[in-house]
Scaffold this active site. Structure first.
Site, PDB file in Angstrom:
ATOM      1  N   GLU A  69       7.019   7.027   1.006  1.00 50.42           N
ATOM      2  CA  GLU A  69       7.058   8.383   1.569  1.00 50.42           C
ATOM      3  C   GLU A  69       6.662   9.385   0.497  1.00 50.42           C
ATOM      4  O   GLU A  69       7.005   9.203  -0.676  1.00 50.42           O
ATOM      5  CB  GLU A  69       8.514   8.710   1.936  1.00 50.42           C
ATOM      6  N   ASP A  70       6.011  10.455   0.898  1.00 50.08           N
ATOM      7  CA  ASP A  70       5.734  11.521  -0.069  1.00 50.08           C
ATOM      8  C   ASP A  70       7.000  12.325  -0.343  1.00 50.08           C
ATOM      9  O   ASP A  70       7.330  12.597  -1.493  1.00 50.08           O
ATOM     10  CB  ASP A  70       4.594  12.431   0.411  1.00 50.08           C
ATOM     11  N   ASP A 100      12.807  15.143   3.299  1.00 48.61           N
ATOM     12  CA  ASP A 100      13.273  16.515   3.534  1.00 48.61           C
ATOM     13  C   ASP A 100      14.578  16.418   4.322  1.00 48.61           C
ATOM     14  O   ASP A 100      15.659  16.278   3.721  1.00 48.61           O
ATOM     15  CB  ASP A 100      12.158  17.241   4.298  1.00 48.61           C
ATOM     16  N   SER A 101      14.503  16.428   5.645  1.00 46.50           N
ATOM     17  CA  SER A 101      15.726  16.233   6.430  1.00 46.50           C
ATOM     18  C   SER A 101      16.140  14.764   6.427  1.00 46.50           C
ATOM     19  O   SER A 101      17.281  14.434   6.756  1.00 46.50           O
ATOM     20  CB  SER A 101      15.511  16.686   7.874  1.00 46.50           C
ATOM     21  N   THR A 132      12.646  11.396   9.554  1.00 45.98           N
ATOM     22  CA  THR A 132      11.517  10.481   9.738  1.00 45.98           C
ATOM     23  C   THR A 132      11.863   9.108   9.174  1.00 45.98           C
ATOM     24  O   THR A 132      11.686   8.080   9.827  1.00 45.98           O
ATOM     25  CB  THR A 132      10.266  11.029   8.993  1.00 45.98           C
ATOM     26  N   ASP A 191       0.812  18.996   2.721  1.00 45.81           N
ATOM     27  CA  ASP A 191      -0.080  20.012   3.294  1.00 45.81           C
ATOM     28  C   ASP A 191       0.656  21.251   3.780  1.00 45.81           C
ATOM     29  O   ASP A 191       1.883  21.253   3.952  1.00 45.81           O
ATOM     30  CB  ASP A 191      -0.831  19.427   4.497  1.00 45.81           C
ATOM     31  N   ARG A 198      -3.935  19.192   0.798  1.00 44.56           N
ATOM     32  CA  ARG A 198      -3.515  17.799   0.515  1.00 44.56           C
ATOM     33  C   ARG A 198      -4.222  17.257  -0.731  1.00 44.56           C
ATOM     34  O   ARG A 198      -3.702  16.377  -1.413  1.00 44.56           O
ATOM     35  CB  ARG A 198      -3.848  16.884   1.705  1.00 44.56           C
TER      36      ARG A 198
HETATM   37  C1  PRP Z   1       6.310  15.235   6.390  1.00 48.04           C
HETATM   38  C2  PRP Z   1       6.373  14.400   5.134  1.00 48.04           C
HETATM   39  C3  PRP Z   1       7.404  13.343   5.443  1.00 48.04           C
HETATM   40  C4  PRP Z   1       8.310  14.043   6.435  1.00 48.04           C
HETATM   41  C5  PRP Z   1       9.569  14.450   5.738  1.00 48.04           C
HETATM   42  O1  PRP Z   1       5.419  14.639   7.244  1.00 48.04           O
HETATM   43  O2  PRP Z   1       5.125  13.841   4.830  1.00 48.04           O
HETATM   44  O3  PRP Z   1       6.837  12.221   6.022  1.00 48.04           O
HETATM   45  O4  PRP Z   1       7.624  15.213   6.912  1.00 48.04           O
HETATM   46  O5  PRP Z   1      10.381  15.210   6.575  1.00 48.04           O
HETATM   47  P1  PRP Z   1      11.822  14.760   7.083  1.00 48.04           P
HETATM   48  O6  PRP Z   1      12.523  14.119   5.933  1.00 48.04           O
HETATM   49  O7  PRP Z   1      12.446  16.074   7.462  1.00 48.04           O
HETATM   50  O8  PRP Z   1      11.668  13.850   8.251  1.00 48.04           O
HETATM   51  P2  PRP Z   1       4.715  15.396   8.448  1.00 48.04           P
HETATM   52  O9  PRP Z   1       5.467  15.098   9.716  1.00 48.04           O
HETATM   53  O10 PRP Z   1       4.507  16.843   8.093  1.00 48.04           O
HETATM   54  O11 PRP Z   1       3.322  14.643   8.564  1.00 48.04           O
HETATM   55  P3  PRP Z   1       2.185  14.376   7.446  1.00 48.04           P
HETATM   56  O12 PRP Z   1       2.712  13.284   6.549  1.00 48.04           O
HETATM   57  O13 PRP Z   1       1.023  13.920   8.253  1.00 48.04           O
HETATM   58  O14 PRP Z   1       1.940  15.670   6.704  1.00 48.04           O
END
Ligand code: PRP
Length: 183
Positions: free
Chosen positions: A108-109, A112-113, A116, A168, A174
């Site tokens: 994962e990059d 956050d919450s 995902t 992004d 990105r």
């Molecule tokens: C972003 C990020 C993580 C996720 C983290 O993805 O890349 O995968 O949100 O958020 P969380 O911990 O609150 O779930 P995004 O849905 O923006 O898609 P992307 O990777 O295509 O930018």
């Protein structure tokens, strides 16, 4: 105090600061690769990069894991079109590589919450991996009650809007090679 950095990739957007430089990221990613190789002395390893945000991190990380491994990607999306996430995650691209019996490293990059990641873990666990670990370049440490701790963390990240190195804002930035906090 925000500022404009003379970098055309930022399209004139003001940033608060560069949070992690290219050099800092490269050094940490190399360390993480070694740490991951040490953590999996045997067995089959599958690195599963969560697109799109982790495309750059995954590409750099796997080059620093000196052991056999496979690479695939996973694309997740939230159900529903509302501005508030429904909290339900579904797979938009399901990896073709088999998961059963392998050490799976979900890359994962940013956490956050944590939503995902939690949902993906639940989905992937039904496929009987030998083990399932999470590797995140950035962790905001704001997620509460995470059932699955993140095993490999690159950096603790500030709770700010971060872009670059895969992250992004409306699909822009990105490709910025460092991580900046948007003003
Ligand atoms: C972003 C990020 C993580 C996720 C983290 O993805 O890349 O995968 O949100 O958020 P969380 O911990 O609150 O779930 P995004 O849905 O923006 O898609 P992307 O990777 O295509 O930018």
């Amino acid at each position: 105090m925000s500022k404009v950095i003379a970098d055309p990739r930022l399209m004139g957007r003001e940033v608060k600061r560069i949070v992690f430089t290219e050099e800092q990221i490269a050094a940490r990613v190399a360390e993480m690769g070694r740490q991951i190789a040490d953590a999996f002395p045997d067995g089959e390893l599958l690195a599963l990069g969560l697109l799109k945000g982790s495309f750059m991190f995954t590409a750099d990380l796997v080059r620093h894991i000196p052991r056999p491994l496979q690479v695939d990607f996973i694309v997740a999306g939230s159900y529903g079109a509302g501005t508030v996430s429904s909290g339900q995650v579904r797979l938009l691209y399901d990896p073709e590589t088999s998961i059963e019996g392998k050490h799976v490293l979900l890359v994962e990059d940013i956490v956050d919450s944590g939503r995902t990641m939690q949902k993906l873990i639940d989905i992937l666990e039904t496929r009987r991996p030998k083990s399932l670990q999470i590797c995140a370049l950035l962790h905001k440490n704001i997620a509460e009650h995470l059932e699955h701790p993140v095993r490999f963390i690159g950096f603790d990240a500030p709770n700010e809007f971060l872009v670059g190195y895969g992250l992004d804002h409306a699909e822009n930035f990105r490709h910025v090679p460092y991580i900046a906090s948007l003003a």
